[in-house]
Design a protein around this motif. Structure first.
Motif, PDB file in Angstrom:
ATOM      1  N   VAL A 109       0.850  -1.194   0.000  1.00  0.00           N
ATOM      2  CA  VAL A 109       0.000   0.000   0.000  1.00  0.00           C
ATOM      3  C   VAL A 109       0.882   1.239   0.000  1.00  0.00           C
ATOM      4  CG1 VAL A 109      -2.021  -0.997   1.175  1.00  0.00           C
ATOM      5  CG2 VAL A 109      -0.216   0.043   2.528  1.00  0.00           C
ATOM      6  N   ALA A 110       0.347   2.301  -0.591  1.00  0.00           N
ATOM      7  CA  ALA A 110       0.961   3.625  -0.480  1.00  0.00           C
ATOM      8  C   ALA A 110      -0.018   4.482   0.306  1.00  0.00           C
ATOM      9  CB  ALA A 110       1.217   4.213  -1.860  1.00  0.00           C
ATOM     10  N   LEU A 111       0.436   4.975   1.455  1.00  0.00           N
ATOM     11  CA  LEU A 111      -0.399   5.852   2.300  1.00  0.00           C
ATOM     12  C   LEU A 111      -0.082   7.277   1.884  1.00  0.00           C
ATOM     13  CD1 LEU A 111       0.443   3.989   5.633  1.00  0.00           C
ATOM     14  CD2 LEU A 111      -1.587   3.676   4.188  1.00  0.00           C
ATOM     15  N   ILE A 112      -1.062   7.935   1.260  1.00  0.00           N
ATOM     16  CA  ILE A 112      -0.795   9.230   0.625  1.00  0.00           C
ATOM     17  C   ILE A 112      -1.655  10.301   1.277  1.00  0.00           C
ATOM     18  CG2 ILE A 112      -0.836  10.506  -1.560  1.00  0.00           C
ATOM     19  CD1 ILE A 112      -0.673   7.785  -3.001  1.00  0.00           C
ATOM     20  N   THR A 113      -1.018  11.350   1.792  1.00  0.00           N
ATOM     21  CA  THR A 113      -1.793  12.518   2.198  1.00  0.00           C
ATOM     22  C   THR A 113      -1.525  13.626   1.187  1.00  0.00           C
ATOM     23  OG1 THR A 113      -0.005  13.235   3.659  1.00  0.00           O
ATOM     24  CG2 THR A 113      -1.815  12.049   4.686  1.00  0.00           C
ATOM     25  N   VAL A 114      -2.610  14.278   0.786  1.00  0.00           N
ATOM     26  CA  VAL A 114      -2.498  15.385  -0.168  1.00  0.00           C
ATOM     27  C   VAL A 114      -2.833  16.666   0.574  1.00  0.00           C
ATOM     28  CG1 VAL A 114      -3.252  16.299  -2.389  1.00  0.00           C
ATOM     29  CG2 VAL A 114      -3.289  13.823  -1.981  1.00  0.00           C
ATOM     30  N   GLY A 115      -1.896  17.594   0.574  1.00  0.00           N
ATOM     31  CA  GLY A 115      -2.085  18.863   1.269  1.00  0.00           C
ATOM     32  C   GLY A 115      -2.881  19.859   0.437  1.00  0.00           C
ATOM     33  N   PRO A 116      -3.147  21.037   0.998  1.00  0.00           N
ATOM     34  CA  PRO A 116      -3.990  22.021   0.322  1.00  0.00           C
ATOM     35  C   PRO A 116      -3.401  22.504  -1.009  1.00  0.00           C
ATOM     36  CG  PRO A 116      -3.054  22.908   2.360  1.00  0.00           C
ATOM     37  CD  PRO A 116      -2.717  21.461   2.325  1.00  0.00           C
ATOM     38  N   ASP A 117      -2.090  22.445  -1.168  1.00  0.00           N
ATOM     39  CA  ASP A 117      -1.486  22.886  -2.433  1.00  0.00           C
ATOM     40  C   ASP A 117      -1.318  21.735  -3.423  1.00  0.00           C
ATOM     41  OD1 ASP A 117      -1.265  25.393  -1.307  1.00  0.00           O
ATOM     42  OD2 ASP A 117       0.729  24.956  -0.480  1.00  0.00           O
ATOM     43  N   GLY A 118      -1.908  20.585  -3.105  1.00  0.00           N
ATOM     44  CA  GLY A 118      -1.770  19.437  -4.007  1.00  0.00           C
ATOM     45  C   GLY A 118      -0.476  18.678  -3.780  1.00  0.00           C
ATOM     46  N   ASP A 119       0.283  19.065  -2.751  1.00  0.00           N
ATOM     47  CA  ASP A 119       1.551  18.387  -2.458  1.00  0.00           C
ATOM     48  C   ASP A 119       1.282  17.028  -1.806  1.00  0.00           C
ATOM     49  OD1 ASP A 119       0.472  20.317  -0.599  1.00  0.00           O
ATOM     50  OD2 ASP A 119       2.000  19.626   0.804  1.00  0.00           O
ATOM     51  N   ASN A 120       2.003  16.014  -2.242  1.00  0.00           N
ATOM     52  CA  ASN A 120       1.836  14.650  -1.729  1.00  0.00           C
ATOM     53  C   ASN A 120       2.879  14.330  -0.673  1.00  0.00           C
ATOM     54  OD1 ASN A 120      -0.177  13.980  -3.538  1.00  0.00           O
ATOM     55  ND2 ASN A 120       1.251  13.212  -5.076  1.00  0.00           N
ATOM     56  N   SER A 121       2.478  13.650   0.402  1.00  0.00           N
ATOM     57  CA  SER A 121       3.453  12.966   1.281  1.00  0.00           C
ATOM     58  C   SER A 121       3.089  11.497   1.239  1.00  0.00           C
ATOM     59  CB  SER A 121       3.357  13.443   2.724  1.00  0.00           C
ATOM     60  OG  SER A 121       3.581  14.821   2.793  1.00  0.00           O
ATOM     61  N   ILE A 122       4.065  10.641   1.005  1.00  0.00           N
ATOM     62  CA  ILE A 122       3.742   9.233   0.736  1.00  0.00           C
ATOM     63  C   ILE A 122       4.597   8.306   1.597  1.00  0.00           C
ATOM     64  CG2 ILE A 122       3.594   7.457  -1.050  1.00  0.00           C
ATOM     65  CD1 ILE A 122       3.456   9.683  -3.131  1.00  0.00           C
ATOM     66  N   ILE A 123       3.936   7.347   2.231  1.00  0.00           N
ATOM     67  CA  ILE A 123       4.653   6.237   2.867  1.00  0.00           C
ATOM     68  C   ILE A 123       4.275   4.983   2.092  1.00  0.00           C
ATOM     69  CG2 ILE A 123       4.920   4.831   4.944  1.00  0.00           C
ATOM     70  CD1 ILE A 123       3.982   7.277   6.568  1.00  0.00           C
ATOM     71  N   VAL A 124       5.259   4.251   1.589  1.00  0.00           N
ATOM     72  CA  VAL A 124       4.971   2.985   0.921  1.00  0.00           C
ATOM     73  C   VAL A 124       5.269   1.838   1.871  1.00  0.00           C
ATOM     74  CG1 VAL A 124       5.613   1.415  -0.948  1.00  0.00           C
ATOM     75  CG2 VAL A 124       5.365   3.859  -1.416  1.00  0.00           C
TER      76      VAL A 124
END
Ligand code: ADP
Length: 308
Positions: A109-124
């Motif tokens: 799985v990729a745990l993805i949070t998308v911030g208000p500017d569309g920026d991704n932070s991803i944990i695989v």
């Protein structure tokens, strides 16, 4: 095995069953939009969860299959509900799954949070992808030897990737996510595909794309493609460096653009295009993919690429 010794044809001399065999990862992308990310110990509320099929291997396979390529995928999914979901998604796009193996336990799985500017932070969390082994690759030897092009990335264990490269008639290798690779693997790449960050990782310095491409070629691959987002790509082979433009589009979401590019590139190479032509086509596919949200959900069919 040298490229000359392998024809990419079936033992009986008929056309190979697959244009491209992808060896790589299959992940469920779990996406939540947040106003801000939690600090350690903190909880924030996010949007509804969206679950999308992803993983670099699966993305490349789907990108090529949607364009009309005959594609098989060698990889591992888990025995969980995500595994079923991922298998159905791949099969719905016509990817051949006879070598999609199942491991007891969780799928990647990729745990993805998308911030208000569309920026991704991803944990695989690699899950089953982490269990893809040299034995799995050996078990698919006939499949790998029958394909004109084998497409590889680094979300799977390096030993399996190297074993697959050794069996391939032609290796397309995307150094993503960036990690050190043995010279033996680099020497088999035709081409090595990197974006600017991955190029910088390998070279240890910045530079113009043309200089980067030349310097990467000096590391041993048979050919190199550096992708440059909206600026397209640079293609380097012995004696030539060619800039390949990307069509102008209004980008909405660039997730998975590199995978779309590489899947399309592998397919066109399997059809006999030279590298510059294949990269020009792949740039159009990459450009089409950034016009819609998501990775696989954004990948175009042939009609759309022609219309660009
Ligand atoms: P990655 O996703 O690996 O970082 P890039 O961002 O370089 O890779 O994108 C891969 C390809 O997708 C590019 O070579 C280009 O053809 C296409 N592409 C990406 N972003 C854009 C954009 N904003 N406009 C047009 N084409 C794009």
């Amino acid at each position: 095995m040298s490229r000359e010794k392998v024809s990419g044809r079936s033992p009986d001399g008929s056309a190979p069953p697959y244009d491209v065999v992808v060896v790589g990862s299959v992940n469920a992308d779990l996406v939540v939009h947040v106003d801000r990310r939690p600090a350690p110990g903190e909880t924030v509320l996010g949007s509804d969860l969206a679950v999308h099929p992803g993983g670099k291997g699966a993305n490349q396979a789907v990108a090529a299959a949607r364009l009309g390529a005959r594609v098989a995928l060698l990889g591992r999914i888990g025995s969980d509900a995500n595994g079923e979901f991922l298998r159905r998604a791949l099969s719905g796009d016509g990817v051949e799954l006879g070598h999609l193996l199942e491991t007891p336990g969780p799928s990647g799985v990729a745990l993805i949070t998308v911030g208000p500017d569309g920026d991704n932070s991803i944990i695989v969390s690699p899950g089953a992808n982490g269990r893809l082994s040299e034995e799995d690759v050996a078990g698919a030897a006939d499949l790998l030897a029958s394909a004109r092009v084998v497409s590889l990335q680094l979300e799977s264990p390096a030993a399996a990737v190297l074993a697959a490269a050794r069996m391939a008639a032609r290796v397309v290798f995307n150094l993503s996510p960036p990690a050190p690779v043995p010279d033996e693997l680099l020497a088999m790449c035709d081409p090595l595909v990197v974006n600017e960050h991955e190029a910088e990782f390998l070279l240890g310095e910045r530079g113009t794309p043309e200089r980067q491409a030349r310097a990467l070629l000096a590391l041993g691959p048979r050919s190199v493609v550096v992708t440059l987002g909206a600026d397209g790509a640079v293609v380097a082979e012995r004696g030539s460096v060619i800039a390949v433009p990307s069509p102008r589009v209004d980008p909405v979401d660039t997730t998975g653009a590199g995978d779309a590019f590489t899947g399309a590139l592998a397919w066109r190479l399997s059809k006999g295009d030279d590298l510059a032509d294949a990269a020009a086509f792949a740039a159009r596919v990459g450009a089409a993919s950034v016009r819609r949200p998501g990775a696989q959900s954004s990948y175009p069919r042939m009609e759309e690429v022609r219309a660009l």
